[in-house]
Design an enzyme around this catalytic site. Sequence first.
Site, mmCIF file in Angstrom:
data_model
loop_
_atom_site.group_PDB
_atom_site.id
_atom_site.type_symbol
_atom_site.label_atom_id
_atom_site.label_comp_id
_atom_site.label_asym_id
_atom_site.label_seq_id
_atom_site.Cartn_x
_atom_site.Cartn_y
_atom_site.Cartn_z
ATOM 1 N N TRP A 103 -26.124 -10.860 -26.049
ATOM 2 C CA TRP A 103 -27.078 -10.934 -25.419
ATOM 3 C C TRP A 103 -27.036 -9.912 -23.952
ATOM 4 C CZ3 TRP A 103 -28.457 -12.065 -20.183
ATOM 5 C CH2 TRP A 103 -29.770 -11.920 -20.038
ATOM 6 N N HIS A 104 -25.748 -9.878 -23.535
ATOM 7 C CA HIS A 104 -25.674 -9.136 -22.355
ATOM 8 C C HIS A 104 -25.537 -7.689 -22.549
ATOM 9 C CE1 HIS A 104 -24.697 -13.087 -20.573
ATOM 10 N NE2 HIS A 104 -24.990 -12.334 -19.295
ATOM 11 N N GLY A 105 -25.086 -7.143 -23.560
ATOM 12 C CA GLY A 105 -25.155 -5.894 -23.860
ATOM 13 C C GLY A 105 -24.698 -5.441 -25.222
ATOM 14 N N PHE B 117 -29.765 -5.549 -18.897
ATOM 15 C CA PHE B 117 -29.627 -6.312 -20.106
ATOM 16 C C PHE B 117 -31.128 -6.651 -20.642
ATOM 17 C CE2 PHE B 117 -25.722 -7.829 -17.403
ATOM 18 C CZ PHE B 117 -25.068 -6.635 -18.170
#
Lengths: 351, 481
Positions: B322-324, B481
């Site tokens: 999800w963050h990257g 993000f």
Amino acid sequence: MLHKLLFKGTIFAAGMWILLNTLGSMADRIAPNDVWQVKDKAHYRSLMNRRNQIQAISLGNSHSESIDFNVLGLEGQSLARAGADLFEVERYIATVADKLPSLRMAFVTLSYYSFSRDNSTLDNMRIRRIALYAMLPTWLPVESDGRNLLLGKLHAYSRIMSVARPDNWYNVLRRIRKFSFTDDPSQSNLQFGGVNTVTPWGECSHFTTRELETHSREIASKNVTSSRAMEKAHPGLQDDTFEALAETIERLQANGIRVILFTPPYYEVYTANFTDQASDIIDQMHWVVKRLVGKYQVEYYDFSKDPKLITRPELFFNSDHMNDCGRKAFSERLFRAMIETRNIGSISSNQ
Amino acid sequence: MLFNSLEFAIFFPIVVSLYFLLPHRYRWVLLLAASYYFYMSWKPEYIILLLASTTIDYFLALRLATESRPIFRRTFLIMSLMANLGLLFSFKYFNFFNDSFRTLFQKAELAYPIPALNILLPVGISFYTFQTMSYMIDVYRGKTQAEKHFGIFALFVSFFPQLVAGPIERSDNLLPQFYKKHRLDYDQVVSGLQIMLWGLFKKLVIADRLALMVDMVYGNPTQYTGLPLIIATYAFAFQIYCDFSGYSDIAIGAARVMGFDLMQNFRQPYYAQSIPEFWRRWHISLSTWFRDYVYVPLGGSRVEVPRWCLNILIVFIVSGLWHGAKWTFIIWGTLHGLFMVITILWNRATERVQWTLSLPKVITRILKIFVTFNLVAFSWIFFRANSLSDADYIVSHLFTNMGVKLSLRNIIPISKFEFSIAFIAIILMEFIHWLQVRNISTRIFVRDRPIWLRWSVYYMLVLIIIVFGKFGLKEFIYFQF
């Protein structure tokens, strides 16, 4: 509720305003943020104090400082601003032109990179634009530059940029700690030692040949890098700077003021270094000047390759700025060229 | 438009003033227009994605709410999830998976014809898609009513204080607040402004100053070994905390000025005594999202231990992703998953063992905080490193050349002055956190002082921000993000 909020909010804002102005003045006195800002303000003050007598002005970046009005026999004022771009020149002229009843001549410097410059595009250069807005009594920004205008006006009334300093008050605190409130020689612009030479225009200090070469390498590379970055950030920059200068010329000519475009002498190694790295920028500049000269019938004098000046280190403060002797020498040659070139709408290259 | 920009300093007071001047029934229009303007100030065309997500979820939720047949209800939910995840996949993950497959194919010496997409990641896409997905799932579960007012729903998706970097709000908290008539409340305005100021302090004075050092070291890690890498890693731990919690504070404060209560996103995370506790204190809106919509549906802790551990690992790997869209984020998530699993297994194993080590409570607590903080800081290496090879280099050189005598300049690659400001500011922040951990609210403490003292504190904080802030308009880390 609303009254309470407005009342307290106003009192708080007023207190903040007093604090910012007090701290800003204090910081500016102890360790001015940028020496060039102090110089810009001095130029502007001097212009306004003598506004009825001023016959000639020179505009542009610090290279426009190369004119000595005494040699030209004119009551003049340099409005040179370090790193100024042509958008700023246009704003400056738009603000002051009507306030100078005796103005007859305006010298505008065109450096190699003049048409590749927009200070608003780079964070480290934006301060120059903001400082201009803060200094001039104008509320009209360069196109799409409202943000910097607002910051400039905010600074003008609150001195906020003197408080929110890039050095975070390091220099102010250092001076307070040392109880040293005068200029520290180690903080001067001179990076090199320099020597003194007696010339036909007097005794002047200047860099040695080797120092000039070192300086020219550094400054040419710096100028090319920033110009490239600005061109990248502002598509169509050349056309827009052309328009800005065209507007400046039109405004001046409409007021019956003679416009003289010029490129000052640079120490030969500077030109060589600049050409090595960005001959296209110089070519573009010459091409744009040609268009301007053709369209507006203005004079243009190119001294950047004048062999009588560019090979003499004793005439330069650093590789792209002349010292007092150089200014006198250059002004004499410019004056002669202006007399010789009587037909307006010409390009004069002293090579 | 960044929260730490002049544009926002003009935009926000105008919106707040108009908000309280307008009659209640028109306020949503103002907030929606302001939110769209706020979003479009980044890249106007990406408003289309926001509108698409809003429209699809609005209509699907209405249909889902009126449908009683389970198969159709599930179909509408899946359609919504696919639409949102499809957006996320196309704009955030396509190139990552595409590049990974290309590398695999190249290794197998096979041709791979799919080119990379040349697109920019739309700001905040992970936040608003997660917010709308939670809404749809809540409607499906019957936990929340489908919103009938399109404008209010659009505002729920795009509410400007939390649009681009959260907190990821739940519909049952935020939606009803748009119907509530907010009156101008002096204490609320002051409290909101205090929170915003605190957020600006963390962002401008600490995060953006530490960024100078972190960017220098992590931008070119092979130039450093040992102590500078360790210091930069600790610096990043504080940078990311101050950057993200600073953003959340400004968002929460801005919303509070207008009378809205957004959920708390951080609770002094570096005071956590274990990794599970850290995740109850860090990015709370995201960790509770994963708990409610991924972990619990997977079975949570009500399954056999191996499955429980797997559930945890899945949640953290997805959280990393999800963050990257980079392997470094996946490793960061996996590491946290492993830390969680190890903690759980350790706790289970030691449940029945009586500890004979009798350390004073305070020492035990400090030790636990120290260990947790160091585990978190270690994992940040993967989060911040530009590539896997950089992360590998940093990890393998953390303790090399420790005996070599370095000048201060080589250990801390920023000036002593900059470092001192950051250090003092962190001490100040941690002192405030320490008070908060002890349930001493500094805001209430300040509020109850005489006006001259209260205002002195406010002036001092504003001046500290102006004098020592870094005003280079550095984006908030979580915007990417």
